[in-house]
Write an enzyme that holds these catalytic residues in place. Sequence first.
Site, PDB file in Angstrom:
ATOM      1  N   PRO A   1      -8.133   1.785   1.589  1.00  0.00           N
ATOM      2  CG  PRO A   1      -5.867   0.955   2.455  1.00  0.00           C
ATOM      3  CD  PRO A   1      -7.193   2.184   2.800  1.00  0.00           C
TER       4      PRO A   1
ATOM      5  CB  ALA B   1      -2.593  -2.374   0.578  1.00  0.00           C
ATOM      6  CG  ASN B   2      -5.461  -1.016  -4.733  1.00  0.00           C
ATOM      7  OD1 ASN B   2      -4.980  -2.186  -4.759  1.00  0.00           O
ATOM      8  ND2 ASN B   2      -6.245  -0.595  -5.640  1.00  0.00           N
ATOM      9  NE  ARG B   3       0.737   5.898  -3.390  1.00  0.00           N
ATOM     10  CZ  ARG B   3       1.738   6.829  -4.069  1.00  0.00           C
ATOM     11  NH1 ARG B   3       1.965   6.682  -5.297  1.00  0.00           N
ATOM     12  NH2 ARG B   3       1.675   7.884  -3.294  1.00  0.00           N
ATOM     13  CB  SER B   4      -6.618   4.220  -0.791  1.00  0.00           C
ATOM     14  OG  SER B   4      -7.660   4.891  -0.313  1.00  0.00           O
TER      15      SER B   4
END
Length: 218
Positions: free
Chosen positions: A21, A33-36
């Site tokens: 992310p 943030a994005n989920r990653s």
Amino acid sequence: EALAPSAGRLKGKHILVTAGPTHEPIDPVRYIANRSSGKQGYEIAHALAALGARVTLVSGPVALAPPAGVTRVAVETAREMQAAVDAALPADAAVMVAAVADWRLGDAAEQKIKKGEAAPQLALVENPDILAGLAKSSQRPRLLIGFAAETERVVEHAVAKRTRKGADWIVANDVSGDVMGGDANTIYLVTATGVESWETLPKPDVARRLAERIADAL
Ligand code: CTP
Ligand code: CA
């Protein structure tokens, strides 16, 4: 030790991989943030290195060790990721697996925001599109591959994304199930000539298959 028949297929090639992310600060202790998990990107970096490529892995914050034989550049924000990508060029191919945050705060606070009466109103601005920028750059890698995590109309979105972003391939995955942080992926490979659908595979197998396809193309 006996080498697999495909070992060394990418010898002499430099391949850039983005993964994980990005974190966009709200203040010194908070971020969006994005989920990653970074797992798929790290597996791809590993698989490319196993075929003999020199691999630069530009990675957002993840809880993973860098794969052996891969040069990792650690970044936090989308803008740092873009700068690190630029600095790593030229590359024969780029595989943009990162889940880049689409927005950041226009004005992150320098001090920790204290909990008050009214919740803070976060004014967001759009982040640079690293993949689209690379597609237009004078140093565009010969093979430019984007990823697309979609929750619905997966192929339709991926086909549109390939053209909109100027990528050669889009590796689309259906994240409507339990993929995020999971160990398997169901992939559609979208190229100029059509759409291939892959059976659900463990992430290392997806990575190996994609690495072989990249070697075919280079
Ligand atoms: N990407 C990028 N820089 C960004 C956003 C995305 O390089 N600022 C890359 C990702 O690494 C991925 C591809 O673009 O390879 C597609 O990302 P995705 O988030 O699916 O595309 P978006 O254009 O941001 O569309 P969406 O509205 O679906 O988020
Ligand atoms: Ca996005």
